[in-house]
Enzyme design. Structure first.
Site, mmCIF file in Angstrom:
data_model
loop_
_atom_site.group_PDB
_atom_site.id
_atom_site.type_symbol
_atom_site.label_atom_id
_atom_site.label_comp_id
_atom_site.label_asym_id
_atom_site.label_seq_id
_atom_site.Cartn_x
_atom_site.Cartn_y
_atom_site.Cartn_z
ATOM 1 N N GLY A 235 -47.920 -59.104 71.516
ATOM 2 C CA GLY A 235 -49.212 -58.806 72.138
ATOM 3 C C GLY A 235 -49.315 -59.221 73.588
ATOM 4 O O GLY A 235 -50.406 -59.253 74.155
ATOM 5 N N SER B 175 -44.312 -56.338 71.468
ATOM 6 C CA SER B 175 -44.600 -55.402 72.554
ATOM 7 C C SER B 175 -43.670 -54.187 72.571
ATOM 8 O O SER B 175 -43.269 -53.728 73.644
ATOM 9 C CB SER B 175 -44.585 -56.132 73.906
ATOM 10 O OG SER B 175 -45.585 -57.131 73.927
ATOM 11 N N GLU C 150 -49.143 -64.864 63.753
ATOM 12 C CA GLU C 150 -50.587 -65.118 63.866
ATOM 13 C C GLU C 150 -51.108 -65.842 62.627
ATOM 14 O O GLU C 150 -52.017 -66.667 62.716
ATOM 15 C CB GLU C 150 -51.327 -63.784 64.096
ATOM 16 C CG GLU C 150 -51.070 -63.262 65.510
ATOM 17 C CD GLU C 150 -51.123 -61.753 65.659
ATOM 18 O OE1 GLU C 150 -51.675 -61.075 64.780
ATOM 19 O OE2 GLU C 150 -50.591 -61.253 66.675
ATOM 20 N N GLU D 193 -39.602 -61.662 65.420
ATOM 21 C CA GLU D 193 -40.673 -61.445 66.384
ATOM 22 C C GLU D 193 -40.845 -62.694 67.252
ATOM 23 O O GLU D 193 -41.536 -63.640 66.855
ATOM 24 C CB GLU D 193 -41.989 -61.179 65.661
ATOM 25 C CG GLU D 193 -41.963 -59.974 64.752
ATOM 26 C CD GLU D 193 -43.367 -59.420 64.537
ATOM 27 O OE1 GLU D 193 -43.610 -58.302 64.972
ATOM 28 O OE2 GLU D 193 -44.208 -60.135 63.991
ATOM 29 N N HIS E 171 -46.459 -63.699 59.297
ATOM 30 C CA HIS E 171 -46.640 -63.233 60.675
ATOM 31 C C HIS E 171 -47.020 -64.441 61.543
ATOM 32 O O HIS E 171 -47.745 -65.330 61.101
ATOM 33 C CB HIS E 171 -47.733 -62.163 60.718
ATOM 34 C CG HIS E 171 -47.803 -61.464 62.040
ATOM 35 N ND1 HIS E 171 -48.401 -62.035 63.133
ATOM 36 C CD2 HIS E 171 -47.324 -60.265 62.458
ATOM 37 C CE1 HIS E 171 -48.293 -61.209 64.172
ATOM 38 N NE2 HIS E 171 -47.647 -60.123 63.780
ATOM 39 N N ASN F 125 -48.263 -52.573 62.310
ATOM 40 C CA ASN F 125 -49.200 -53.635 61.927
ATOM 41 C C ASN F 125 -50.490 -53.454 62.723
ATOM 42 O O ASN F 125 -50.520 -53.709 63.922
ATOM 43 C CB ASN F 125 -48.567 -55.000 62.236
ATOM 44 C CG ASN F 125 -49.552 -56.140 62.063
ATOM 45 O OD1 ASN F 125 -50.560 -56.003 61.355
ATOM 46 N ND2 ASN F 125 -49.285 -57.267 62.714
ATOM 47 N N LYS G 87 -53.149 -55.141 62.528
ATOM 48 C CA LYS G 87 -53.888 -56.402 62.692
ATOM 49 C C LYS G 87 -55.354 -56.191 62.277
ATOM 50 O O LYS G 87 -55.617 -55.469 61.327
ATOM 51 C CB LYS G 87 -53.773 -56.910 64.129
ATOM 52 C CG LYS G 87 -52.327 -56.925 64.641
ATOM 53 C CD LYS G 87 -52.184 -57.715 65.887
ATOM 54 C CE LYS G 87 -50.821 -57.431 66.504
ATOM 55 N NZ LYS G 87 -50.274 -58.576 67.177
HETATM 56 C C1 PEP Z 1 -47.010 -57.571 65.681
HETATM 57 O O1 PEP Z 1 -48.206 -57.565 65.437
HETATM 58 O O2 PEP Z 1 -46.198 -57.871 64.797
HETATM 59 C C2 PEP Z 1 -46.566 -57.213 67.030
HETATM 60 C C3 PEP Z 1 -45.289 -57.211 67.292
HETATM 61 O O3 PEP Z 1 -47.551 -56.906 67.944
HETATM 62 P P1 PEP Z 1 -47.350 -56.180 69.375
HETATM 63 O O4 PEP Z 1 -46.445 -54.977 69.146
HETATM 64 O O5 PEP Z 1 -48.705 -55.783 69.805
HETATM 65 O O6 PEP Z 1 -46.676 -57.161 70.285
#
Ligand code: PEP
Length: 262
Positions: free
Chosen positions: A177, A217, A101, A171, A99, A13, A15
């Site tokens: 992040g 992460s 976000e 997640e 997601h 992803n 973003k």
């Molecule tokens: C994500 O954007 O779904 C995500 C898990 O981001 P990150 O790996 O940067 O934590």
């Protein structure tokens, strides 16, 4: 398209990152390595503006394309939105829905997630439904309640044949992040809860083949230990998917872990 969890599934992803030339450069490097990565399902999920250019580069390789969001209507006066046929037209096979976000900043709810999942499926797109708890919810002991509700509402009204065509990404919001990853046992606990829930709702055959990703992460250094867990079929990777090298490393670690646990 029915998908199987015979191979680890890695989705990157991006973003809101990259220009078109940067995107092209990244996927060219990934494509070059992709003949060595055929033991994994690989999906890149760039911003809308670069979908078509990325598609041109990955054509003829095993890399697949996803979008970060979708609207449920096919067309009309919905300024700023992108419909399922438009995503198909741009070459997408996957779309992330819900997601954290999008839930946090753009008012996505379990109800809109459900509508978007139905619209994606109706147009032969594979939804990657994202679910997960906040730190506060975890600390209060509400993780399973939160995730259970997101599954019940997000998948409401879907039949078994549709559930077969969905990918779920667990997640934890506190791990996205932040550099803080759920420990493998913490992630596995929720993944096994999700699979149990799918078993109760749709039966063992569907639940055992379901693809349940971990996201939060994920990096080359922690992929192996996470993917070794029984109920974790892959990863949704944010930051570490932006550079071809780290996404390739993550994929290699995932392939290694997956082969060893078979
Ligand atoms: C994500 O954007 O779904 C995500 C898990 O981001 P990150 O790996 O940067 O934590």
């Amino acid at each position: 398209m029915t998908i199987s969890n015979e191979k680890p599934f890695l989705a990157g992803n991006w973003k809101m990152h990259k220009t078109i030339p940067e995107a092209v450069e990244m996927v060219k490097a990934l494509k070059e390595e992709s003949p060595q990565l055929t033991d994994a399902e690989l999906v890149v999920i760039p911003p809308y503006t670069m979908l078509s250019e990325v598609k041109k580069v990955i054509e003829g390789s095993t890399i697949q394309l996803g979008a970060q969001n979708i609207f449920w209507e096919e067309k009309g006066a919905f300024t700023g939105e992108v419909s399922p046929p438009m995503l198909k037209d741009a070459g997408c096979q996957y779309v992330t829905i819900g997601h954290s976000e999008r839930r946090q900043y753009f008012g996505e709810t379990n109800e809109t997630v459900n509508k978007k999942i139905k619209a994606a499926l109706a147009h032969e797109l594979t939804p990657i439904m994202c679910i997960g708890e906040s730190l506060e919810e975890r600390e209060k002991g509400n993780t399973m309640d939160k995730v259970g509700t997101q599954i019940n509402s997000g998948l409401e009204g879907l039949g078994k044949d549709e559930i077969r065509r969905i990918v779920i990404a667990y997640e934890p919001i506190w791990a996205i992040g932040t550099g803080v990853t759920a420990t493998p046992p913490q992630a596995e606990e929720v993944h096994s809860f999700i699979r149990k829930k799918l078993t109760e709702k749709y039966g063992n055959e569907i639940a055992s083949y379901a693809i349940i990703l971990y996201g939060g992460s994920v990096k080359p250094a922690n992929t192996y230990s996470i993917l070794k867990e029984n109920n974790i079929n892959g990863a949704l990777v944010g930051g570490a998917s932006l550079e071809a090298d780290s996404f390739i490393q993550i994929t290699k670690e995932a392939i290694k872990a997956y082969k060893e646990k078979k």
